[in-house]
Write a protein that holds these residues in place. Structure first.
Motif, PDB file in Angstrom:
ATOM      1  N   GLU A   3       7.315  50.088  39.449  1.00  0.00           N
ATOM      2  CA  GLU A   3       7.719  48.911  38.674  1.00  0.00           C
ATOM      3  C   GLU A   3       6.561  47.948  38.429  1.00  0.00           C
ATOM      4  N   SER A   4       5.620  47.899  39.347  1.00  0.00           N
ATOM      5  CA  SER A   4       4.566  46.887  39.264  1.00  0.00           C
ATOM      6  C   SER A   4       3.237  47.410  38.728  1.00  0.00           C
ATOM      7  N   VAL A   5       3.059  48.733  38.711  1.00  0.00           N
ATOM      8  CA  VAL A   5       1.783  49.305  38.253  1.00  0.00           C
ATOM      9  C   VAL A   5       2.002  50.031  36.925  1.00  0.00           C
ATOM     10  N   PRO A   6       1.260  49.679  35.890  1.00  0.00           N
ATOM     11  CA  PRO A   6       1.383  50.380  34.598  1.00  0.00           C
ATOM     12  C   PRO A   6       1.161  51.879  34.761  1.00  0.00           C
ATOM     13  N   ALA A   7       1.848  52.659  33.936  1.00  0.00           N
ATOM     14  CA  ALA A   7       1.811  54.118  34.073  1.00  0.00           C
ATOM     15  C   ALA A   7       0.386  54.672  33.996  1.00  0.00           C
ATOM     16  N   ASP A   8      -0.434  54.160  33.074  1.00  0.00           N
ATOM     17  CA  ASP A   8      -1.795  54.678  32.943  1.00  0.00           C
ATOM     18  C   ASP A   8      -2.645  54.341  34.167  1.00  0.00           C
ATOM     19  N   ILE A  18      -4.864  56.011  39.693  1.00  0.00           N
ATOM     20  CA  ILE A  18      -4.796  55.919  41.154  1.00  0.00           C
ATOM     21  C   ILE A  18      -4.546  57.292  41.766  1.00  0.00           C
ATOM     22  N   ILE A  19      -3.571  58.008  41.204  1.00  0.00           N
ATOM     23  CA  ILE A  19      -3.232  59.339  41.727  1.00  0.00           C
ATOM     24  C   ILE A  19      -4.410  60.297  41.576  1.00  0.00           C
ATOM     25  N   ALA A  20      -5.111  60.195  40.449  1.00  0.00           N
ATOM     26  CA  ALA A  20      -6.263  61.076  40.217  1.00  0.00           C
ATOM     27  C   ALA A  20      -7.363  60.847  41.248  1.00  0.00           C
ATOM     28  N   GLY A  21      -7.415  59.642  41.811  1.00  0.00           N
ATOM     29  CA  GLY A  21      -8.446  59.333  42.795  1.00  0.00           C
ATOM     30  C   GLY A  21      -8.075  59.675  44.228  1.00  0.00           C
ATOM     31  N   ILE A  22      -6.844  60.124  44.443  1.00  0.00           N
ATOM     32  CA  ILE A  22      -6.396  60.501  45.788  1.00  0.00           C
ATOM     33  C   ILE A  22      -6.713  61.967  46.020  1.00  0.00           C
TER      34      ILE A  22
END
Length: 249
Positions: free
Chosen positions: A195-200, A205-209
């Motif tokens: 809800e708080s983080v824009p989809a892009d 973020i996920i790509a950096g994990i």
């Protein structure tokens, strides 16, 4: 001989990670007190876990008030006779650029995320020390380790302080049979994140994990239950990193 049922207080238990932690402890056989300032939501979850209130109940708890922690302790003792575990989970933040954080915003975030840990550890640490046994689990954050500002610099500062308080209380209480540990989650797959983080931005973020996905709140809850068990007496003063490899020490 009948095995005594263990009891736990989870703060900030009405929603999000706190609700998952409370549910996991209940599934593990604990009697669970759900402490939250949003009492209606906490009551709804408590009724879902235990329709008759025998193994779960909600209590209104303002974690910025030491008197509320003392009242919660007294309520649990009156209701169940003993307390075994405190999970300091309550947290809040508002993303504001560091140069724009006001004194009021800073104080509010520090109060909820750090002052609460101090008060919870003081009130329940004293009880556990007198009792000669107890477990405290503080929910910190990756932001408190790497200075991440995605959740606000004031939040990162508070969580860093929570990790330090964990070590201080762990050292002071160890001789009394009490352990104090922290869990430091990275980005979690929770509604509040989506809800708080824009989809892009979330994709970045996920790509950096390194493991390529957000963490599950259940991972955190499982570790909390592990640290709370009676056999976990040699884990003390630790900060358990659960971040998918984003931060390695």
């Amino acid at each position: 001989m009948t095995k005594q049922i263990r009891t736990v207080l989870v703060t900030g238990a009405a929603r999000g990670l706190g609700a998952v932690v409370a549910r996991r402890f209940h599934d593990a056989g604990y009697q669970v007190a759900l402490g939250d300032i949003v009492i209606e939501e906490a009551q709804a979850l408590a009724r879902e876990l235990s329709t008759d209130g025998s193994s779960a109940f909600a209590l209104k708890l303002d974690v910025t008030a030491k008197a509320d922690f003392a009242a919660a302790r007294d309520t649990l003792l009156e209701r169940w006779g003993s307390i075994d575990v405190l999970v300091n989970n309550a947290g809040a933040s508002k993303v504001v650029p560091v140069m724009e954080i006001t004194a009021e915003q800073f104080e509010q975030v520090i109060n909820v995320n750090l002052r609460s840990v101090l008060y919870g550890c003081q009130v329940f640490g004293q009880y556990f020390a007198h009792r000669g046994a107890g477990r405290i689990v503080n929910i910190a954050s990756l932001a408190g380790q790497n200075g991440g500002s995605a959740t606000g610099a004031h939040y990162a500062a508070a969580k860093g302080g929570a990790i330090t308080l964990t070590k201080v209380f762990a050292r002071d209480l160890a001789a009394y049979g009490v352990t104090v540990n922290a869990i430091s989650p990275g980005p979690l797959d929770l509604p509040v994140v989506h809800e708080s983080v824009p989809a892009d931005k979330l994709e970045q973020i996920i790509a950096g994990i390194p493991v390529g996905k957000l963490g599950s709140a259940t991972y955190i809850a499982d570790i909390a239950v592990l640290l709370a068990c009676a056999e976990a007496g040699f884990a003390n003063g630790a900060c358990w990193d659960v971040n998918g490899g984003l931060y390695m020490r």
